[in-house]
Design a protein around this motif. Structure first.
Motif, PDB file in Angstrom:
ATOM      1  N   LEU B  47     -42.605 -42.404  39.429  1.00  0.00           N
ATOM      2  CA  LEU B  47     -41.404 -41.581  39.574  1.00  0.00           C
ATOM      3  C   LEU B  47     -41.727 -40.266  40.283  1.00  0.00           C
ATOM      4  O   LEU B  47     -41.066 -39.873  41.226  1.00  0.00           O
ATOM      5  CB  LEU B  47     -40.792 -41.281  38.207  1.00  0.00           C
ATOM      6  N   THR B  48     -42.713 -39.555  39.757  1.00  0.00           N
ATOM      7  CA  THR B  48     -43.087 -38.251  40.326  1.00  0.00           C
ATOM      8  C   THR B  48     -44.583 -38.048  40.188  1.00  0.00           C
ATOM      9  O   THR B  48     -45.227 -38.644  39.329  1.00  0.00           O
ATOM     10  CB  THR B  48     -42.397 -37.083  39.597  1.00  0.00           C
ATOM     11  N   SER B  58     -38.250 -33.418  41.649  1.00  0.00           N
ATOM     12  CA  SER B  58     -37.119 -34.294  41.351  1.00  0.00           C
ATOM     13  C   SER B  58     -37.197 -35.591  42.134  1.00  0.00           C
ATOM     14  O   SER B  58     -37.729 -35.646  43.249  1.00  0.00           O
ATOM     15  CB  SER B  58     -35.802 -33.589  41.693  1.00  0.00           C
ATOM     16  N   ASN B  59     -36.629 -36.618  41.530  1.00  0.00           N
ATOM     17  CA  ASN B  59     -36.502 -37.931  42.166  1.00  0.00           C
ATOM     18  C   ASN B  59     -35.165 -38.500  41.701  1.00  0.00           C
ATOM     19  O   ASN B  59     -35.064 -39.145  40.662  1.00  0.00           O
ATOM     20  CB  ASN B  59     -37.661 -38.836  41.746  1.00  0.00           C
ATOM     21  N   GLY B  60     -34.116 -38.178  42.471  1.00  0.00           N
ATOM     22  CA  GLY B  60     -32.783 -38.604  42.067  1.00  0.00           C
ATOM     23  C   GLY B  60     -32.372 -37.938  40.763  1.00  0.00           C
ATOM     24  O   GLY B  60     -32.376 -36.715  40.645  1.00  0.00           O
ATOM     25  N   ARG B  61     -32.031 -38.754  39.762  1.00  0.00           N
ATOM     26  CA  ARG B  61     -31.593 -38.192  38.477  1.00  0.00           C
ATOM     27  C   ARG B  61     -32.757 -37.816  37.573  1.00  0.00           C
ATOM     28  O   ARG B  61     -32.558 -37.385  36.444  1.00  0.00           O
ATOM     29  CB  ARG B  61     -30.676 -39.215  37.779  1.00  0.00           C
ATOM     30  N   TYR B  62     -33.953 -38.019  38.036  1.00  0.00           N
ATOM     31  CA  TYR B  62     -35.153 -37.685  37.263  1.00  0.00           C
ATOM     32  C   TYR B  62     -35.730 -36.355  37.757  1.00  0.00           C
ATOM     33  O   TYR B  62     -35.941 -36.182  38.953  1.00  0.00           O
ATOM     34  CB  TYR B  62     -36.230 -38.767  37.432  1.00  0.00           C
ATOM     35  N   HIS B  76     -36.798 -34.989  32.610  1.00  0.00           N
ATOM     36  CA  HIS B  76     -35.391 -34.881  32.266  1.00  0.00           C
ATOM     37  C   HIS B  76     -34.604 -35.934  33.043  1.00  0.00           C
ATOM     38  O   HIS B  76     -34.763 -36.044  34.267  1.00  0.00           O
ATOM     39  CB  HIS B  76     -34.882 -33.468  32.606  1.00  0.00           C
ATOM     40  N   ILE B  77     -33.793 -36.684  32.332  1.00  0.00           N
ATOM     41  CA  ILE B  77     -32.961 -37.707  32.959  1.00  0.00           C
ATOM     42  C   ILE B  77     -31.509 -37.276  32.817  1.00  0.00           C
ATOM     43  O   ILE B  77     -31.031 -37.021  31.697  1.00  0.00           O
ATOM     44  CB  ILE B  77     -33.174 -39.089  32.320  1.00  0.00           C
ATOM     45  N   THR B  78     -30.837 -37.200  33.928  1.00  0.00           N
ATOM     46  CA  THR B  78     -29.452 -36.726  33.951  1.00  0.00           C
ATOM     47  C   THR B  78     -28.494 -37.912  34.077  1.00  0.00           C
ATOM     48  O   THR B  78     -28.773 -38.869  34.798  1.00  0.00           O
ATOM     49  CB  THR B  78     -29.253 -35.791  35.158  1.00  0.00           C
TER      50      THR B  78
END
Lengths: 111, 113
Positions: B47-48, B58-62, B76-78
């Motif tokens: 992811l990162t 950040s990677n999209g919503r992450y 953090h997941i949005t």
């Protein structure tokens, strides 16, 4: 699409059998790794290889050996399978400090 | 001893809600910290990745954060989606090594509709 391919998704073997787990990558990565993953534990490194015919022991090499005759292929060998080797086995490859790319895993059951 | 500890061990949230996963490490010398997502029965997917000098990525919503002073990271997941159901694993790399990764045991996240 870059890929790390493990030859089997599921495998059932008998105690004492010799088991081969194969892993192939198509990214020309120099580094390849074998991990096992058990519930509640982080991935544990069994062996890794940073070049053809080179291999290094990881954290839990006992009961395992490896072979890297070609750059794209890294094989994990269980010389005499035992029930405590029942686990999920993950192969990965990387180049330098880039993020690892993992295969889909092989779930091995030894009965 | 080099260790990575993650919390909580598991988490269940409703679809659409936000959540934060924690990672504390005692790895030294530190090179970078990675977060992976692992779907059930699959290999981990990156992811990162953050180096010592980065404190957010950040990677999209992450969105991952890193506090190298306190040796803590969070993911953090949005606006969670059902497809976010997975295990999230924090991994720390030892400096001057591409091979020595210290893996956390992961947080199992379940998103309920």
């Amino acid at each position: 699409d870059v890929k790390v391919t493990q030859s089997s998704r599921y495998l059932v073997k008998r105690t004492g059998e010799k088991v081969f787990l194969e892993c192939v990558q198509d990214m020309d990565h120099e580094n390849m790794f074998w991990y096992r993953q058990d519930p509640g534990l982080g991935l544990r490194l069994i062996y890794f290889s940073y070049d053809v015919k080179m291999k290094e022991k990881g954290d839990i090499p006992e009961g395992y050996s490896v072979s890297r005759e070609k750059k794209e292929r890294f094989s994990l060998i269980l010389e005499s399978a035992s029930t405590n080797q029942t686990s999920m086995y993950l192969c990965a490859s990387s180049s330098g400090s880039q993020s690892y790319t993992f295969g889909s895993g092989t779930r091995l059951t030894v009965v | 001893k080099n260790q990575v500890e993650q919390s909580p061990q598991s988490l269940i949230i409703l679809e659409g809600k936000n959540c934060t996963l924690q990672c504390n490490y005692t790895v030294s010398p530190f090179s970078n910290l990675r977060w992976y997502k692992q779907d059930t029965g699959r290999g981990p997917v990156s992811l990162t990745i953050m180096t010592f000098s980065e404190n957010t990525k950040s990677n999209g919503r992450y969105t991952a954060t890193l506090d190298a002073d306190t040796k803590q990271s969070s993911l953090h997941i949005t606006a969670s989606q059902l497809s976010d159901s997975a295990s999230y694993i924090c991994v720390v790399t030892l400096r001057d090594s591409n091979y020595q990764l210290i893996w956390g045991a992961g947080t199992k996240l379940i998103i309920k509709p």
